[in-house]
Design a protein around this motif. Structure first.
Motif, PDB file in Angstrom:
ATOM      1  N   VAL A  73      28.816  25.260  39.365  1.00 55.85           N
ATOM      2  CA  VAL A  73      28.041  26.307  40.037  1.00 55.85           C
ATOM      3  C   VAL A  73      28.279  27.616  39.280  1.00 55.85           C
ATOM      4  CG1 VAL A  73      27.659  27.537  42.198  1.00 55.85           C
ATOM      5  CG2 VAL A  73      28.324  25.126  42.244  1.00 55.85           C
ATOM      6  N   PRO A  74      27.386  27.976  38.354  1.00 53.62           N
ATOM      7  CA  PRO A  74      27.619  29.151  37.513  1.00 53.62           C
ATOM      8  C   PRO A  74      27.333  30.498  38.182  1.00 53.62           C
ATOM      9  CG  PRO A  74      25.563  28.093  36.899  1.00 53.62           C
ATOM     10  CD  PRO A  74      26.204  27.224  37.953  1.00 53.62           C
ATOM     11  N   GLU A  75      26.671  30.494  39.328  1.00 51.08           N
ATOM     12  CA  GLU A  75      26.316  31.781  39.935  1.00 51.08           C
ATOM     13  C   GLU A  75      27.550  32.581  40.328  1.00 51.08           C
ATOM     14  OE1 GLU A  75      25.000  31.578  44.356  1.00 51.08           O
ATOM     15  OE2 GLU A  75      24.511  29.619  43.472  1.00 51.08           O
ATOM     16  N   ARG A  76      27.445  33.873  40.188  1.00 57.48           N
ATOM     17  CA  ARG A  76      28.498  34.802  40.568  1.00 57.48           C
ATOM     18  C   ARG A  76      27.829  36.016  41.172  1.00 57.48           C
ATOM     19  NH1 ARG A  76      30.480  30.633  39.380  1.00 57.48           N
ATOM     20  NH2 ARG A  76      32.162  30.197  37.936  1.00 57.48           N
ATOM     21  N   PRO A  77      28.439  36.743  42.054  1.00 57.97           N
ATOM     22  CA  PRO A  77      29.805  36.533  42.522  1.00 57.97           C
ATOM     23  C   PRO A  77      29.884  35.382  43.512  1.00 57.97           C
ATOM     24  CG  PRO A  77      28.828  38.357  43.722  1.00 57.97           C
ATOM     25  CD  PRO A  77      27.806  37.914  42.695  1.00 57.97           C
ATOM     26  N   LEU A  78      31.103  34.869  43.641  1.00 61.55           N
ATOM     27  CA  LEU A  78      31.444  33.917  44.689  1.00 61.55           C
ATOM     28  C   LEU A  78      32.626  34.500  45.447  1.00 61.55           C
ATOM     29  CD1 LEU A  78      31.259  30.519  42.774  1.00 61.55           C
ATOM     30  CD2 LEU A  78      29.635  31.377  44.477  1.00 61.55           C
ATOM     31  N   GLU A  99      43.526  32.283  42.970  1.00 55.55           N
ATOM     32  CA  GLU A  99      43.872  33.186  41.869  1.00 55.55           C
ATOM     33  C   GLU A  99      43.959  32.439  40.541  1.00 55.55           C
ATOM     34  OE1 GLU A  99      47.310  35.127  43.554  1.00 55.55           O
ATOM     35  OE2 GLU A  99      46.061  36.701  44.463  1.00 55.55           O
ATOM     36  N   LYS A 100      44.458  31.205  40.545  1.00 53.57           N
ATOM     37  CA  LYS A 100      44.492  30.399  39.317  1.00 53.57           C
ATOM     38  C   LYS A 100      43.082  30.138  38.797  1.00 53.57           C
ATOM     39  CE  LYS A 100      48.700  27.744  40.209  1.00 53.57           C
ATOM     40  NZ  LYS A 100      49.199  26.384  40.483  1.00 53.57           N
ATOM     41  N   CYS A 101      42.117  30.140  39.704  1.00 54.60           N
ATOM     42  CA  CYS A 101      40.721  29.876  39.339  1.00 54.60           C
ATOM     43  C   CYS A 101      39.951  31.165  39.038  1.00 54.60           C
ATOM     44  CB  CYS A 101      40.039  29.086  40.444  1.00 54.60           C
ATOM     45  SG  CYS A 101      40.709  27.408  40.605  1.00 54.60           S
ATOM     46  N   GLY A 102      40.642  32.297  39.009  1.00 56.72           N
ATOM     47  CA  GLY A 102      40.009  33.552  38.612  1.00 56.72           C
ATOM     48  C   GLY A 102      39.599  34.476  39.733  1.00 56.72           C
ATOM     49  N   PHE A 103      39.785  34.065  40.979  1.00 54.76           N
ATOM     50  CA  PHE A 103      39.454  34.936  42.111  1.00 54.76           C
ATOM     51  C   PHE A 103      40.485  36.061  42.201  1.00 54.76           C
ATOM     52  CE2 PHE A 103      37.057  31.230  43.172  1.00 54.76           C
ATOM     53  CZ  PHE A 103      36.017  31.643  43.979  1.00 54.76           C
ATOM     54  N   ARG A 104      40.021  37.224  42.638  1.00 51.79           N
ATOM     55  CA  ARG A 104      40.904  38.381  42.807  1.00 51.79           C
ATOM     56  C   ARG A 104      40.743  38.941  44.215  1.00 51.79           C
ATOM     57  NH1 ARG A 104      43.349  36.188  39.673  1.00 51.79           N
ATOM     58  NH2 ARG A 104      43.189  36.418  37.441  1.00 51.79           N
ATOM     59  N   LEU A 105      41.849  39.386  44.774  1.00 51.55           N
ATOM     60  CA  LEU A 105      41.845  39.985  46.105  1.00 51.55           C
ATOM     61  C   LEU A 105      40.958  41.226  46.100  1.00 51.55           C
ATOM     62  CD1 LEU A 105      43.061  40.060  48.992  1.00 51.55           C
ATOM     63  CD2 LEU A 105      44.838  41.538  48.055  1.00 51.55           C
ATOM     64  N   THR A 106      39.999  41.278  47.025  1.00 49.15           N
ATOM     65  CA  THR A 106      39.092  42.425  47.098  1.00 49.15           C
ATOM     66  C   THR A 106      39.055  43.072  48.475  1.00 49.15           C
ATOM     67  OG1 THR A 106      37.240  40.889  47.475  1.00 49.15           O
ATOM     68  CG2 THR A 106      37.577  41.689  45.213  1.00 49.15           C
ATOM     69  N   LEU A 159      38.731  37.123  48.673  1.00 51.73           N
ATOM     70  CA  LEU A 159      38.862  37.133  47.228  1.00 51.73           C
ATOM     71  C   LEU A 159      37.481  36.957  46.608  1.00 51.73           C
ATOM     72  CD1 LEU A 159      41.459  35.338  48.504  1.00 51.73           C
ATOM     73  CD2 LEU A 159      42.207  35.764  46.183  1.00 51.73           C
ATOM     74  N   THR A 160      37.299  37.508  45.418  1.00 52.02           N
ATOM     75  CA  THR A 160      36.004  37.470  44.762  1.00 52.02           C
ATOM     76  C   THR A 160      36.174  36.985  43.326  1.00 52.02           C
ATOM     77  OG1 THR A 160      35.341  39.390  46.079  1.00 52.02           O
ATOM     78  CG2 THR A 160      33.972  38.874  44.170  1.00 52.02           C
ATOM     79  N   LEU A 161      35.200  36.218  42.883  1.00 45.56           N
ATOM     80  CA  LEU A 161      35.141  35.751  41.504  1.00 45.56           C
ATOM     81  C   LEU A 161      33.888  36.337  40.861  1.00 45.56           C
ATOM     82  CD1 LEU A 161      36.183  33.891  39.207  1.00 45.56           C
ATOM     83  CD2 LEU A 161      34.643  32.131  40.135  1.00 45.56           C
ATOM     84  N   GLY A 162      34.086  37.096  39.796  1.00 43.14           N
ATOM     85  CA  GLY A 162      32.962  37.587  39.006  1.00 43.14           C
ATOM     86  C   GLY A 162      32.041  38.564  39.683  1.00 43.14           C
TER      87      GLY A 162
END
Length: 156
Positions: free
Chosen positions: A105-110, A126-133, A152-155
């Motif tokens: 699933v390439p869409e972002r943000p997730l 967090e290992k998958c790139g998500f960051r606390l927002t 958490l948010t990715l991209g």
């Protein structure tokens, strides 16, 4: 250990139902159905989401069904969720499954949400790139009370 995703089959649903009735897993997940033991509600939920446009996958380890992973929600607000059988916790299964889902699933943000005290789930994200927002509170059915949660948010 070979972790792969595939489409959800009808035969996966009894396994998911059993997994979602593990008291320790319910407490950890916190944000669960009101009555996870209600099979009719469970079946209706899965029928509805399988008919929609969400990305739903079964997580397999060495060919055995061990959980599920999904991306759901409206465009621009899509969230990830995953559930792994407690017997597989701490073995990298959730991280591998989520990475496979994110590749599909390439869409972002997730976005992702977790109980603030669920350090293991936050570590996976967090290992998958998500960051606390953000931080929030929400009613956790599995705990019967309002609890703190993290977003958490990715991209973004």
């Amino acid at each position: 250990m070979d972790v792969v995703l595939r489409e959800v089959h009808d035969s996966d649903l009894p396994v998911f139902f059993r997994q979602m009735n593990d008291p320790e897993a319910l407490h950890m997940a916190a944000f669960t159905p009101k009555d996870p033991a209600d099979r009719d509600t469970f079946d209706a939920h899965w029928k509805r989401i399988r008919a929609g446009g969400d990305v739903l996958r079964t997580v397999l380890v060495d060919g055995d069904v061990v959980g599920s992973a999904a991306v759901y929600g409206d465009p621009g607000e899509r969230e990830v969720t995953y559930w792994v059988d407690r017997a597989y916790w701490g073995r990298g299964v959730a991280t591998a499954a989520l990475l496979a889902l994110l590749a599909e699933v390439p869409e972002r943000p997730l976005y992702a949400r977790a109980a603030a005290d669920n350090a293991a789930s936050r570590r996976v994200l967090e290992k998958c790139g998500f960051r606390l927002t953000a931080r929030a509170t929400g009613f956790a059915n599995a705990r019967g009370e309002e609890i703190d949660e993290v977003v958490l948010t990715l991209g973004a």
